[in-house]
Motif scaffolding. Structure first.
Motif, PDB file in Angstrom:
ATOM      1  N   LEU A 148     -26.983 -26.863   9.772  1.00 45.07           N
ATOM      2  CA  LEU A 148     -25.557 -26.618   9.548  1.00 45.07           C
ATOM      3  C   LEU A 148     -25.148 -27.046   8.144  1.00 45.07           C
ATOM      4  O   LEU A 148     -24.329 -26.389   7.499  1.00 45.07           O
ATOM      5  CB  LEU A 148     -24.728 -27.364  10.593  1.00 45.07           C
ATOM      6  CG  LEU A 148     -23.214 -27.152  10.542  1.00 45.07           C
ATOM      7  CD1 LEU A 148     -22.865 -25.665  10.667  1.00 45.07           C
ATOM      8  CD2 LEU A 148     -22.521 -27.940  11.651  1.00 45.07           C
ATOM      9  N   ASP A 204     -27.511 -32.981  11.151  1.00 39.79           N
ATOM     10  CA  ASP A 204     -27.474 -31.537  11.419  1.00 39.79           C
ATOM     11  C   ASP A 204     -27.786 -30.807  10.110  1.00 39.79           C
ATOM     12  O   ASP A 204     -26.889 -30.305   9.428  1.00 39.79           O
ATOM     13  CB  ASP A 204     -26.103 -31.121  11.960  1.00 39.79           C
ATOM     14  CG  ASP A 204     -26.133 -29.745  12.618  1.00 39.79           C
ATOM     15  OD1 ASP A 204     -27.041 -28.957  12.300  1.00 39.79           O
ATOM     16  OD2 ASP A 204     -25.255 -29.470  13.453  1.00 39.79           O
ATOM     17  N   GLN A 208     -22.542 -33.679   7.427  1.00 36.06           N
ATOM     18  CA  GLN A 208     -23.514 -33.062   8.341  1.00 36.06           C
ATOM     19  C   GLN A 208     -24.922 -33.608   8.120  1.00 36.06           C
ATOM     20  O   GLN A 208     -25.691 -33.742   9.084  1.00 36.06           O
ATOM     21  CB  GLN A 208     -23.454 -31.545   8.194  1.00 36.06           C
ATOM     22  CG  GLN A 208     -22.212 -30.961   8.853  1.00 36.06           C
ATOM     23  CD  GLN A 208     -21.723 -29.684   8.221  1.00 36.06           C
ATOM     24  OE1 GLN A 208     -22.325 -29.162   7.285  1.00 36.06           O
ATOM     25  NE2 GLN A 208     -20.620 -29.163   8.724  1.00 36.06           N
TER      26      GLN A 208
END
Length: 212
Positions: free
Chosen positions: A77, A74, A69
């Motif tokens: 997340l 991201d 991630q």
């Protein structure tokens, strides 16, 4: 650096490291192992989760998700994925030195990219102290080169975080930062900010991003 045979094998299995497949299997391991519930102190409800091997696979799949991630960009997340693990205490991730260092590197990087500079500074400072205390014990380890590389990268990221948002630092860390990146930090903290200094350190210290 791969042989012709290895290159041929990779061409035949071009989907082996497909991002969607990697995420699918990592999530499947986490779900099947019920590791999140276990980390929260709840009793796992599946026979699969009661097996110690599968529990460990699920645990390290969380670390794998953190890394993927971050590579995808991201960061929110990434941090929520690793949230069930208490990084202030010893856990399975501390049993493997390279894993221990990688977890703190990616968590610190995620904090930095989310502009949580105080958290990034705290995370990098903590693991750099650990590396400084234990580095001599790993000189013969196959992980030693990895440890040294991550050590240098995290000092570079700490220099960036400290320049963007100055925080109190231990004198030993300040001395090391001055020795390694004193010139760049001066350029980053001057009235006429030199963005190239940020770019140089970031390019050296960031992970190798991937495209979804």
């Amino acid at each position: 650096g791969k042989t012709d045979e290895e290159i041929a094998t990779l061409k035949e299995t071009s989907q082996a490291w497909n991002v969607n497949k990697v995420l699918f299997y990592l999530h499947a391991l986490v779900d099947k192992s019920c590791i999140v519930a276990t980390l929260k102190g709840e009793s796992p409800k599946s026979a699969f989760a009661s097996n110690e091997l599968y529990k460990m696979m699920g645990y390290f799949a969380l670390v794998g998700l953190l890394r993927v991630q971050c590579l995808l960009g991201d960061y929110r997340l990434a941090l929520s994925t690793i949230a069930p693990m208490d990084l202030s205490k010893k856990g399975l991730f501390t049993r493997v030195t390279a894993c221990h260092i990688s977890v703190f590197y990616y968590v610190g990087f995620a904090y930095l990219m989310m502009r949580r500079y105080a958290d990034a500074t705290k995370t990098f400072s903590s693991i750099l102290f650990y590396i400084g205390r234990t580095k001599q014990y790993h000189t013969r380890s196959y992980q030693y080169e990895h440890i040294l590389k991550k050590n240098e990268q995290m000092y570079a990221l700490l220099a960036v975080a400290a320049s963007l948002s100055p925080q109190p630092l231990d004198e030993n860390l300040i001395t090391t930062l001055r020795d390694k990146y004193g010139d760049r930090m001066s350029r980053m903290q001057s009235n006429n900010v030199d963005m190239s200094a940020y770019e140089e350190l970031f390019a050296f210290a960031c992970p190798k991003f991937i495209s979804p």
